[in-house]
Write a protein that holds these residues in place. Structure first.
Motif, short mmCIF file in Angstrom:
data_model
loop_
_atom_site.label_atom_id
_atom_site.label_comp_id
_atom_site.label_asym_id
_atom_site.label_seq_id
_atom_site.Cartn_x
_atom_site.Cartn_y
_atom_site.Cartn_z
N ARG A 187 0.82 -1.25 -0.20
CA ARG A 187 -0.15 0.01 -0.02
C ARG A 187 1.14 1.24 0.04
O ARG A 187 0.62 2.11 -0.91
N LEU A 188 1.76 1.44 1.04
CA LEU A 188 2.55 2.39 0.91
C LEU A 188 3.54 2.69 -0.26
O LEU A 188 3.89 3.79 -0.77
N ALA A 189 4.05 1.34 -0.77
CA ALA A 189 4.87 1.66 -2.09
C ALA A 189 4.06 2.34 -3.32
O ALA A 189 4.68 2.99 -3.93
N GLY A 190 2.75 1.82 -3.35
CA GLY A 190 1.89 2.35 -4.33
C GLY A 190 1.63 3.73 -4.11
O GLY A 190 1.41 4.61 -4.96
N LEU A 191 1.19 4.46 -2.81
CA LEU A 191 1.29 5.67 -2.61
C LEU A 191 2.46 6.43 -2.85
O LEU A 191 2.39 7.47 -3.41
N LEU A 192 3.57 5.99 -2.57
CA LEU A 192 4.85 6.47 -2.98
C LEU A 192 5.00 6.79 -4.28
O LEU A 192 5.43 7.95 -4.70
N VAL A 193 4.81 5.99 -4.96
CA VAL A 193 4.71 5.81 -6.52
C VAL A 193 3.85 7.05 -7.08
O VAL A 193 3.96 7.60 -7.88
N ASP A 194 2.75 7.12 -6.47
CA ASP A 194 1.49 7.89 -6.65
C ASP A 194 2.26 9.59 -6.47
O ASP A 194 2.03 10.40 -7.48
N PHE A 195 2.89 9.56 -5.39
CA PHE A 195 3.54 10.93 -5.03
C PHE A 195 4.69 11.24 -6.16
O PHE A 195 4.84 12.18 -6.42
N LEU A 196 5.35 10.25 -6.29
CA LEU A 196 6.36 10.60 -7.27
C LEU A 196 5.78 11.11 -8.61
O LEU A 196 6.18 12.06 -9.31
N ARG A 197 4.62 10.33 -9.24
CA ARG A 197 4.05 10.74 -10.45
C ARG A 197 3.38 12.21 -10.41
O ARG A 197 3.52 12.94 -11.39
N THR A 198 2.81 12.61 -9.28
CA THR A 198 2.11 13.85 -8.98
C THR A 198 2.65 15.02 -8.42
O THR A 198 2.48 16.18 -8.61
N GLY A 199 3.87 14.57 -7.55
CA GLY A 199 4.39 15.71 -6.41
C GLY A 199 3.39 15.98 -5.47
O GLY A 199 3.74 16.83 -4.61
N VAL A 200 2.52 15.29 -5.20
CA VAL A 200 1.54 15.53 -4.20
C VAL A 200 1.28 14.33 -3.18
O VAL A 200 0.92 13.17 -3.75
N PRO A 201 1.67 14.62 -1.86
CA PRO A 201 1.64 13.16 -1.08
C PRO A 201 0.39 12.75 -0.61
O PRO A 201 -0.49 13.45 -0.20
N PRO A 202 -0.11 11.55 -1.29
CA PRO A 202 -1.53 10.87 -0.84
C PRO A 202 -1.72 11.12 0.81
O PRO A 202 -0.77 10.79 1.23
N GLN A 203 -2.83 11.27 1.11
CA GLN A 203 -3.23 10.89 2.67
C GLN A 203 -2.84 9.44 3.19
O GLN A 203 -3.02 8.60 2.40
N GLY A 204 -2.02 9.66 4.32
CA GLY A 204 -1.73 8.38 4.92
C GLY A 204 -0.32 7.90 4.58
O GLY A 204 0.23 6.86 4.91
N LEU A 205 0.26 8.58 3.42
CA LEU A 205 1.55 8.01 3.14
C LEU A 205 2.74 8.34 4.16
O LEU A 205 3.57 7.60 4.64
N PHE A 206 2.67 9.79 4.51
CA PHE A 206 3.87 10.09 5.57
C PHE A 206 3.22 10.34 6.94
O PHE A 206 2.19 10.73 7.01
N THR A 207 4.14 10.31 8.00
CA THR A 207 3.76 10.42 9.53
C THR A 207 3.77 12.00 9.26
O THR A 207 4.61 12.63 8.53
N ALA A 208 3.38 12.54 10.39
CA ALA A 208 3.49 14.25 10.58
C ALA A 208 5.02 14.74 10.65
O ALA A 208 5.05 15.68 10.37
N ASP A 209 5.81 13.80 11.17
CA ASP A 209 7.30 13.94 11.37
C ASP A 209 8.27 13.59 10.62
O ASP A 209 9.27 13.33 10.87
N VAL A 210 7.65 12.95 9.34
CA VAL A 210 8.38 12.16 8.27
C VAL A 210 9.70 13.09 8.08
O VAL A 210 9.94 14.33 7.96
N LEU A 211 11.00 12.43 7.93
CA LEU A 211 11.96 13.08 7.45
C LEU A 211 12.64 12.37 6.08
O LEU A 211 12.54 11.24 5.94
N CYS A 212 12.93 13.31 5.16
CA CYS A 212 13.53 12.89 3.84
C CYS A 212 14.75 13.46 4.04
O CYS A 212 15.18 14.48 3.97
N ASP A 213 15.78 12.42 3.56
CA ASP A 213 17.25 12.65 3.44
C ASP A 213 17.63 12.26 1.83
O ASP A 213 17.68 11.22 1.57
N LEU A 214 17.57 13.26 0.90
CA LEU A 214 17.74 13.11 -0.61
C LEU A 214 19.28 13.29 -0.76
O LEU A 214 19.85 14.32 -0.53
N THR A 215 19.92 12.11 -1.53
CA THR A 215 21.24 12.34 -1.98
C THR A 215 21.12 12.33 -3.50
O THR A 215 20.68 11.46 -4.06
#
Length: 148
Positions: A22-50
């Motif tokens: 479920r989360l992998a599917g939501l993450l792919v949706d986010f990558l396609r649209t740039g909009v995080p779907p409800q329930g994908l991330f916690t409120a305190d999510v940390l992204c570390d991009l290299t």
């Protein structure tokens, strides 16, 4: 090699296969649209991009979305992906394609996501960098791939 995990990650139980899918599917949706779907991330999510020769971080769903849009403002496709469940979440390998500035772009990414309470609480993203059509053409001419 010694590894450490955040206290929250260390306490989290391994997510079940259904949650990972479920989360992998939501993450792919986010990558396609740039909009995080409800329930994908916690409120305190940390992204570390290299990315090649640079590292960026963001927190919270809005911060992660802003980081994403700064690097990939256009919507696109994810023609290929692979997901593997881990003890704390999952890894996902993706190929992305999009159009921007009159050109066709491509990148590959590997992400490690930690899951807490059914959502991504931490995600590390390793990106090849964005290849314009000239770089893709040069690569195709110089490197015979065994698999796409």
């Amino acid at each position: 090699m010694t590894t450490t995990a955040s206290a929250a990650t260390a306490r989290a139980a391994a997510p079940d296969e259904e949650t990972v899918r479920r989360l992998a599917g939501l993450l792919v949706d986010f990558l396609r649209t740039g909009v995080p779907p409800q329930g994908l991330f916690t409120a305190d999510v940390l992204c570390d991009l290299t990315v090649p020769q640079w590292r960026l971080q963001a927190t919270g769903p809005e911060g992660v979305a802003a980081l994403r849009r700064a690097g990939h403002p256009a919507t696109g496709t994810v023609p290929r992906s692979r997901v593997d469940r881990t003890g704390t979440g999952f890894t996902i390998e993706v190929e992305e394609r999009w159009e921007a500035g009159g050109d066709h772009w491509y990148c590959r990414e590997l992400m490690r996501a930690d899951v807490r309470d059914g959502a991504i609480s931490e995600i590390s993203v390793y990106c090849t960098g964005d290849w314009d059509s000239a770089q893709q053409r040069r690569h195709a001419e110089e490197v015979p791939l065994i698999r796409p």
